[in-house]
Design a protein around this motif. Structure first.
Motif, PDB file in Angstrom:
ATOM      1  N   HIS A  46      35.922  36.909  37.843  1.00 12.17           N
ATOM      2  CA  HIS A  46      36.464  37.678  38.962  1.00 12.17           C
ATOM      3  C   HIS A  46      35.735  37.353  40.258  1.00 12.17           C
ATOM      4  N   PHE A  47      34.411  37.361  40.216  1.00 10.38           N
ATOM      5  CA  PHE A  47      33.647  37.112  41.432  1.00 10.38           C
ATOM      6  C   PHE A  47      33.777  35.662  41.906  1.00 10.38           C
ATOM      7  N   VAL A  48      33.883  34.719  40.990  1.00 12.96           N
ATOM      8  CA  VAL A  48      34.112  33.325  41.389  1.00 12.96           C
ATOM      9  C   VAL A  48      35.493  33.181  42.018  1.00 12.96           C
ATOM     10  N   GLY A  49      36.491  33.857  41.442  1.00 13.38           N
ATOM     11  CA  GLY A  49      37.828  33.827  42.029  1.00 13.38           C
ATOM     12  C   GLY A  49      37.877  34.450  43.413  1.00 13.38           C
ATOM     13  N   GLU A  50      37.126  35.522  43.602  1.00 11.45           N
ATOM     14  CA  GLU A  50      37.048  36.137  44.932  1.00 11.45           C
ATOM     15  C   GLU A  50      36.330  35.213  45.913  1.00 11.45           C
ATOM     16  N   GLY A  53      38.572  32.493  46.901  1.00 12.02           N
ATOM     17  CA  GLY A  53      39.760  32.968  47.596  1.00 12.02           C
ATOM     18  C   GLY A  53      41.046  32.879  46.792  1.00 12.02           C
ATOM     19  N   TRP A  54      40.950  32.883  45.474  1.00 11.89           N
ATOM     20  CA  TRP A  54      42.155  32.846  44.640  1.00 11.89           C
ATOM     21  C   TRP A  54      42.873  34.180  44.735  1.00 11.89           C
ATOM     22  N   GLN A  55      44.175  34.158  44.899  1.00 13.63           N
ATOM     23  CA  GLN A  55      44.972  35.380  44.993  1.00 13.63           C
ATOM     24  C   GLN A  55      46.040  35.441  43.907  1.00 13.63           C
ATOM     25  N   THR A  56      45.908  34.644  42.877  1.00  8.52           N
ATOM     26  CA  THR A  56      46.912  34.562  41.829  1.00  8.52           C
ATOM     27  C   THR A  56      46.735  35.697  40.828  1.00  8.52           C
ATOM     28  N   PHE A  57      47.823  36.382  40.499  1.00  6.87           N
ATOM     29  CA  PHE A  57      47.889  37.396  39.450  1.00  6.87           C
ATOM     30  C   PHE A  57      46.842  38.485  39.646  1.00  6.87           C
ATOM     31  N   ARG A  58      46.975  39.220  40.733  1.00 13.13           N
ATOM     32  CA  ARG A  58      46.059  40.311  41.042  1.00 13.13           C
ATOM     33  C   ARG A  58      46.614  41.621  40.507  1.00 13.13           C
ATOM     34  N   PHE A  65      43.781  36.516  37.030  1.00  9.53           N
ATOM     35  CA  PHE A  65      43.839  35.107  36.621  1.00  9.53           C
ATOM     36  C   PHE A  65      42.441  34.526  36.462  1.00  9.53           C
ATOM     37  N   ALA A  66      41.619  34.672  37.481  1.00  7.37           N
ATOM     38  CA  ALA A  66      40.265  34.121  37.423  1.00  7.37           C
ATOM     39  C   ALA A  66      39.421  34.855  36.387  1.00  7.37           C
ATOM     40  N   SER A  67      39.645  36.153  36.227  1.00  6.48           N
ATOM     41  CA  SER A  67      38.864  36.939  35.276  1.00  6.48           C
ATOM     42  C   SER A  67      39.180  36.550  33.839  1.00  6.48           C
TER      43      SER A  67
END
Length: 102
Positions: A46-50, A53-58, A65-67
């Protein structure tokens, strides 16, 4: 990330860890390994996706998605590093062929 988002993240990560344990199998120690790894991988993902700047499947404030990707990658790495689980060593009973002739 607020408290309801953290609780939802723990619930989703636990579900992923339990499902992986059902898929891979193992004893209670492996279940603990998979749950802990799923929790850490979920929140690191989650923190790496944030950060990227990933905004996929929130879902609310959670970047699912990142989580989920982080949890699955973490579980695969933990499973590879832990190796095969050792079974109980039960002494084998040898049957000698000479005993039948006696």
């Amino acid at each position: 990330m607020n408290a309801p988002a953290v609780l939802l993240g723990i619930l989703v990560a636990s579900t992923i860890g339990f499902a992986f344990h059902l898929f891979r199998g193992g004893r209670l120690a492996r279940l603990g390994l998979y749950l802990g790894t799923a929790w850490v991988g979920f929140f690191v993902g989650h923190f790496v996706g944030e950060w990227w700047g990933w905004q996929t499947f929130r879902l609310g404030s959670i970047n699912l998605f990142a989580s989920i990707l982080g949890a699955v990658v973490g579980l695969l790495v933990a499973s590879l590093l832990a190796g095969p689980e050792r079974g109980r060593s039960v002494p084998s009973r040898r049957v000698r062929e000479d005993d039948d002739e006696g």
